[in-house]
Design a protein around this motif. Structure first.
Motif, PDB file in Angstrom:
ATOM      1  N   ILE A  67       0.921  -1.111   0.313  1.00  0.00           N
ATOM      2  CA  ILE A  67      -0.073   0.131  -0.216  1.00  0.00           C
ATOM      3  C   ILE A  67       0.807   1.322  -0.209  1.00  0.00           C
ATOM      4  O   ILE A  67       2.391   1.083   0.141  1.00  0.00           O
ATOM      5  CB  ILE A  67      -0.873   0.120   1.617  1.00  0.00           C
ATOM      6  N   LEU A  68       0.331   2.577  -0.038  1.00  0.00           N
ATOM      7  CA  LEU A  68       1.026   3.443   0.141  1.00  0.00           C
ATOM      8  C   LEU A  68       0.791   4.371   1.652  1.00  0.00           C
ATOM      9  O   LEU A  68      -0.846   3.715   2.254  1.00  0.00           O
ATOM     10  CB  LEU A  68       0.664   4.466  -0.530  1.00  0.00           C
ATOM     11  N   ILE A  69       1.315   5.016   2.534  1.00  0.00           N
ATOM     12  CA  ILE A  69       1.603   5.072   3.154  1.00  0.00           C
ATOM     13  C   ILE A  69       1.169   6.721   3.389  1.00  0.00           C
ATOM     14  O   ILE A  69       1.183   8.009   3.421  1.00  0.00           O
ATOM     15  CB  ILE A  69       2.529   4.863   4.537  1.00  0.00           C
ATOM     16  N   SER A  70      -0.435   6.551   3.320  1.00  0.00           N
ATOM     17  CA  SER A  70      -1.233   7.871   2.771  1.00  0.00           C
ATOM     18  C   SER A  70      -1.303   8.939   4.199  1.00  0.00           C
ATOM     19  O   SER A  70      -0.519  10.286   4.186  1.00  0.00           O
ATOM     20  CB  SER A  70      -3.092   7.911   3.045  1.00  0.00           C
ATOM     21  N   PRO A  71      -0.463   8.495   5.613  1.00  0.00           N
ATOM     22  CA  PRO A  71      -0.886   9.774   6.344  1.00  0.00           C
ATOM     23  C   PRO A  71       0.613  10.849   6.360  1.00  0.00           C
ATOM     24  O   PRO A  71       0.775  11.951   6.816  1.00  0.00           O
ATOM     25  CB  PRO A  71      -1.240   9.623   7.829  1.00  0.00           C
ATOM     26  N   ARG A  93      -6.086   2.097 -15.553  1.00  0.00           N
ATOM     27  CA  ARG A  93      -5.139   1.099 -14.577  1.00  0.00           C
ATOM     28  C   ARG A  93      -5.127   1.611 -12.989  1.00  0.00           C
ATOM     29  O   ARG A  93      -3.991   0.712 -12.916  1.00  0.00           O
ATOM     30  CB  ARG A  93      -3.931   0.360 -15.363  1.00  0.00           C
ATOM     31  N   LEU A  94      -4.943   1.891 -12.658  1.00  0.00           N
ATOM     32  CA  LEU A  94      -4.899   2.384 -10.985  1.00  0.00           C
ATOM     33  C   LEU A  94      -5.401   1.765 -10.621  1.00  0.00           C
ATOM     34  O   LEU A  94      -6.559   2.835 -10.196  1.00  0.00           O
ATOM     35  CB  LEU A  94      -4.051   4.009 -11.114  1.00  0.00           C
ATOM     36  N   THR A  95      -4.493   1.175  -8.868  1.00  0.00           N
ATOM     37  CA  THR A  95      -5.541   0.900  -8.004  1.00  0.00           C
ATOM     38  C   THR A  95      -4.905   1.775  -6.815  1.00  0.00           C
ATOM     39  O   THR A  95      -3.656   1.227  -6.702  1.00  0.00           O
ATOM     40  CB  THR A  95      -5.503  -0.897  -7.408  1.00  0.00           C
ATOM     41  N   LEU A  96      -5.395   2.476  -5.958  1.00  0.00           N
ATOM     42  CA  LEU A  96      -4.316   3.020  -5.138  1.00  0.00           C
ATOM     43  C   LEU A  96      -4.846   2.688  -3.725  1.00  0.00           C
ATOM     44  O   LEU A  96      -5.892   2.541  -2.835  1.00  0.00           O
ATOM     45  CB  LEU A  96      -5.247   5.127  -4.845  1.00  0.00           C
ATOM     46  N   GLY A  97      -4.658   1.913  -3.318  1.00  0.00           N
ATOM     47  CA  GLY A  97      -4.129   1.357  -1.807  1.00  0.00           C
ATOM     48  C   GLY A  97      -3.706   1.693  -1.085  1.00  0.00           C
ATOM     49  O   GLY A  97      -2.314   2.471  -1.405  1.00  0.00           O
ATOM     50  N   LEU A  98      -4.472   2.015  -0.053  1.00  0.00           N
ATOM     51  CA  LEU A  98      -3.769   3.372   1.323  1.00  0.00           C
ATOM     52  C   LEU A  98      -3.837   2.392   2.783  1.00  0.00           C
ATOM     53  O   LEU A  98      -4.586   1.657   2.929  1.00  0.00           O
ATOM     54  CB  LEU A  98      -4.870   4.347   1.281  1.00  0.00           C
ATOM     55  N   ALA A  99      -2.881   2.990   3.503  1.00  0.00           N
ATOM     56  CA  ALA A  99      -2.801   1.722   5.120  1.00  0.00           C
ATOM     57  C   ALA A  99      -2.621   3.552   5.702  1.00  0.00           C
ATOM     58  O   ALA A  99      -1.843   4.059   5.523  1.00  0.00           O
ATOM     59  CB  ALA A  99      -2.306   0.825   4.933  1.00  0.00           C
ATOM     60  N   VAL A 100      -2.684   3.127   7.334  1.00  0.00           N
ATOM     61  CA  VAL A 100      -2.313   4.166   7.785  1.00  0.00           C
ATOM     62  C   VAL A 100      -0.502   3.877   8.244  1.00  0.00           C
ATOM     63  O   VAL A 100      -0.245   5.605   8.799  1.00  0.00           O
ATOM     64  CB  VAL A 100      -2.805   4.163   9.136  1.00  0.00           C
ATOM     65  N   GLY A 101      -0.123   2.685   8.157  1.00  0.00           N
ATOM     66  CA  GLY A 101       1.142   2.927   8.510  1.00  0.00           C
ATOM     67  C   GLY A 101       1.476   2.619   9.813  1.00  0.00           C
ATOM     68  O   GLY A 101       0.905   3.087  10.559  1.00  0.00           O
ATOM     69  N   SER A 102       2.649   1.793  10.186  1.00  0.00           N
ATOM     70  CA  SER A 102       3.327   1.746  11.891  1.00  0.00           C
ATOM     71  C   SER A 102       4.632   1.951  12.611  1.00  0.00           C
ATOM     72  O   SER A 102       4.385   2.164  13.905  1.00  0.00           O
ATOM     73  CB  SER A 102       2.624   0.355  12.471  1.00  0.00           C
ATOM     74  N   ARG A 103       5.253   2.411  11.884  1.00  0.00           N
ATOM     75  CA  ARG A 103       6.468   2.434  12.186  1.00  0.00           C
ATOM     76  C   ARG A 103       7.197   3.819  12.526  1.00  0.00           C
ATOM     77  O   ARG A 103       7.062   4.954  11.849  1.00  0.00           O
ATOM     78  CB  ARG A 103       7.736   1.454  10.755  1.00  0.00           C
ATOM     79  N   GLN A 104       7.165   4.378  13.258  1.00  0.00           N
ATOM     80  CA  GLN A 104       6.979   4.813  14.278  1.00  0.00           C
ATOM     81  C   GLN A 104       9.164   5.597  13.432  1.00  0.00           C
ATOM     82  O   GLN A 104       8.153   6.717  13.360  1.00  0.00           O
ATOM     83  CB  GLN A 104       8.347   5.197  15.860  1.00  0.00           C
TER      84      GLN A 104
END
Length: 290
Positions: A67-71, A93-104
């Motif tokens: 995914i892309l880390i959107s924040p 053709r783009l699917t934009l997958g997003l997530a919040v991320g977790s690594r400090q």
């Protein structure tokens, strides 16, 4: 179930020529989508820039941030423009997958507050869709270009927490599960479907997953070396991820089969080794119609 493949841009030493050749060969070999993963404090390449290059040398294969880390992209208008640009370059053709991320460390280096990132991601999804709708309608001022699809690129959200699943069911076109294995994927997919119904959504959510693989000589060495490096902050959980990685043809076929049984719509195979032979080998093992 469709089967896509990740680009080798999170592996040390990848070159532009490698990535272009990989993208072309993946399309020729019958894979459904090219995926990219995202980190800031890592050698991995920026996903949307990478997919723009892949779009220029392919004509059919899907392109996904997975995914892309959107924040970390706090300027949502700019993110809307970047995503729409890749969508235009690729003919939709783009699917934009997003997530919040977790690594400090990603948030510290990016000078972005980690707390509250889930709520900010939900707000970003709404703003992205608004920017795309304005560009489509010609309203001024609008952030262009207009995406190819009337509603903008397909948008899927990741994360296994209850809050992440609620967010995906409420705001997205579907959900993407990380490389945690078919059992955890099936659990997340079932929870997502239930939440989807609770939100009053019609139709079915799109369900995507990641899995890691390497084939050929030293495949086990490649998977262990890459995954222990990439997930070095994951503690004992890295052993779970390693056990699920496919490092031989039989394990790869079995893994793909289990994801299909779990109701996955598309599985993205993320490489742990960067030689071009990985694309051909995986396609042959799976009998893809290249």
């Amino acid at each position: 179930m469709k089967v896509g493949i990740g680009l080798p841009t999170s592996l040390a030493g990848a070159t532009g020529a490698d990535v272009v050749a990989w993208a072309r060969l993946a399309e020729e070999s019958g894979f459904s989508t090219l995926g990219t993963i995202d980190r800031l404090v890592h050698t991995s390449w920026e996903p949307l820039s990478t997919l723009a290059a892949a779009a220029a040398v392919t004509g059919r294969i899907g392109l996904a941030t997975s995914i892309l880390i959107s924040p970390l992209r706090s300027n949502t208008a700019l993110l809307a423009k970047q995503a729409a640009t890749v969508d235009r370059l690729s003919g939709g053709r783009l699917t934009l997958g997003l997530a919040v991320g977790s690594r400090q460390d990603d948030f510290e280096v990016g000078q972005v507050e980690k707390a509250g990132r889930g709520a900010r991601t939900g707000t970003q999804v709404v703003e992205l869709r608004r920017h795309w709708a304005d560009a489509q309608s010609g309203r001024e001022p609008a952030v262009g270009p207009a995406p190819v699809r009337p509603d903008g690129p397909e948008l899927i959200l990741g994360g296994h927490s209850p809050a992440a699943l609620r967010r995906a069911a409420r705001l997205a076109d579907g959900w993407i599960g990380g490389g945690t294995g078919p059992v955890m994927f099936a659990q997340g997919a079932q929870a997502l479907r239930e939440q989807w119904s609770a939100e009053g959504r019609t139709g079915a959510p799109r369900l995507v997953a990641l899995a890691y693989f390497a084939l050929g000589e030293d495949a086990g060495k490649h998977t262990e070396g890459y995954l222990r490096s990439y997930y070095r902050d994951a503690g004992p959980f890295v052993d779970h991820i390693l056990r699920g990685a496919a490092d031989n043809p039989g394990k790869l076929r079995g893994l793909v089969g289990r994801y299909a049984e779990a109701g996955c719509d598309e599985l993205l195979l993320m490489p742990c080794a960067g030689d071009l032979g990985q694309v051909t080998a995986a396609a042959q093992v799976l009998g893809l119609p290249g």
